[in-house]
Write an enzyme that holds these catalytic residues in place. Structure first.
Site, PDB file in Angstrom:
ATOM      1  N   LYS A  51       0.843  -1.011   0.020  1.00 17.84           N
ATOM      2  CA  LYS A  51      -0.068   0.023   0.090  1.00 17.84           C
ATOM      3  C   LYS A  51       1.105   1.292   0.107  1.00 17.84           C
ATOM      4  CE  LYS A  51      -4.036  -2.238   2.235  1.00 17.84           C
ATOM      5  NZ  LYS A  51      -4.842  -2.148   3.417  1.00 17.84           N
ATOM      6  N   CYS A  67      -0.416   1.272   5.954  1.00 23.60           N
ATOM      7  CA  CYS A  67      -0.389   0.276   7.231  1.00 23.60           C
ATOM      8  C   CYS A  67      -1.708  -0.730   6.778  1.00 23.60           C
ATOM      9  CB  CYS A  67      -1.184   1.109   8.433  1.00 23.60           C
ATOM     10  SG  CYS A  67      -0.337   2.624   8.588  1.00 23.60           S
ATOM     11  N   ASP A  68      -1.492  -2.118   7.474  1.00 24.79           N
ATOM     12  CA  ASP A  68      -2.674  -2.905   7.210  1.00 24.79           C
ATOM     13  C   ASP A  68      -2.473  -3.676   8.715  1.00 24.79           C
ATOM     14  OD1 ASP A  68      -4.387  -3.768   4.834  1.00 24.79           O
ATOM     15  OD2 ASP A  68      -3.963  -5.428   6.161  1.00 24.79           O
ATOM     16  N   THR A  69      -3.824  -4.270   8.913  1.00 27.22           N
ATOM     17  CA  THR A  69      -3.933  -4.724  10.251  1.00 27.22           C
ATOM     18  C   THR A  69      -4.547  -6.131   9.981  1.00 27.22           C
ATOM     19  OG1 THR A  69      -4.407  -2.795  11.564  1.00 27.22           O
ATOM     20  CG2 THR A  69      -5.170  -4.616  12.563  1.00 27.22           C
ATOM     21  N   GLY A 104       0.911  -4.081  10.394  1.00 25.73           N
ATOM     22  CA  GLY A 104       2.342  -3.667   9.747  1.00 25.73           C
ATOM     23  C   GLY A 104       2.255  -2.487   9.142  1.00 25.73           C
TER      24      GLY A 104
END
Length: 192
Positions: A51, A67-69, A104
C-alpha cells in the site's frame, strides 16, 4: 515534504492526528489479492509495504505511511468479514480465547522504505450466542479486521490486552511516532 497516509480508514486518520495534524490522505490502489506470505505477521507487513509503495510511486518525494491490520487466530488470518455469517464465525472462534492483532507499517521517507510490525495479544471473555448476534446486527464489525472494533461495543468482549491498544485500532501510535522521529520527518509537525 508533505506527509501522506495511504489509508482511507477514519480510525487511522484520527490516530495519526495524535502524532501530527499535518498530513493528507491518498488511498492506495494496491491489489491485496495478489499477496501471499508465510505468516499472518508477514502478511500485515507485506500489505503495508504494498500500500505504501503504491502511493509512494505517485508521490516519490513525499513521506508516505502505509498500514494494514490483520487478526491472527491459531495461525489463520481474520481480515474484514464479508458477510454476517463471516462475522459470526470470526467472533465465535475468538470468544473465550487469545488472538493476536498484527499491524504492519511501512514509511517511505528520504528515498527508502522502512517497515515494522506491531503485535498485540487480546483475550476475549466467553461470549453468548445472543451477544454475538446483537453485535453482528450492528454496522461495527464489517470494516474491521477480525470483525470487531475494540474502541466500540466490542470493548465489552475484551478480558485482557498485552501490547499497544492503538495497534488493535489499526495504528501503533507510539512506535510510528518514534520511527517518524528517527527518520527526521516530524520536525515542525508535532501536535501541540
Amino acid at each position: 515534504m508533505s506527509m501522506i497516509l495511504a489509508s482511507g480508514s477514519p480510525r487511522r486518520r484520527e490516530l495519526l492526528a495524535m502524532i501530527t495534524p499535518d498530513f493528507r490522505v491518498e488511498v492506495s490502489d494496491f491489489d491485496e489479492s495478489v499477496l501471499t506470505a508465510p505468516t499472518p505477521r508477514q502478511t500485515a507487513e507485506n500489505l503495508a509495504f504494498g500500500k505504501c509503495m503504491a502511493v509512494a510511486g505517485r508521490f516519490p518525494g513525499e513521506v508516505v505511511i502505509g498500514c494494514d491490520t490483520v487478526v491472527e487466530y491459531k495461525g489463520k488470518v481474520f481480515g474484514k468479514p464479508h458477510s454476517r455469517e463471516d462475522a459470526r464465525a470470526m467472533l465465535t472462534a475468538l470468544a473465550g480465547a487469545d488472538h493476536y492483532v498484527h499491524t504492519g507499517v511501512c514509511v517511505w521517507a528520504n528515498g527508502s522504505s522502512h517497515t515494522f510490525t506491531a503485535t498485540t495479544r487480546v483475550r476475549f471473555f466467553p461470549l453468548t450466542e445472543a451477544q454475538i448476534e446483537a453485535y453482528i446486527a450492528t454496522d461495527e464489525p464489517y470494516d474491521k479486521a477480525g470483525g470487531y472494533g475494540i474502541q466500540g461495543a466490542a470493548a465489552l468482549f475484551c478480558e485482557e490486552i498485552e501490547g499497544c491498544y492503538y495497534n488493535v485500532m489499526g495504528l501503533p501510535v507510539s512506535r510510528l511516532a518514534r520511527k517518524l522521529d528517527e527518520l527526521g520527518v516530524l520536525a515542525g509537525r508535532k501536535s501541540e
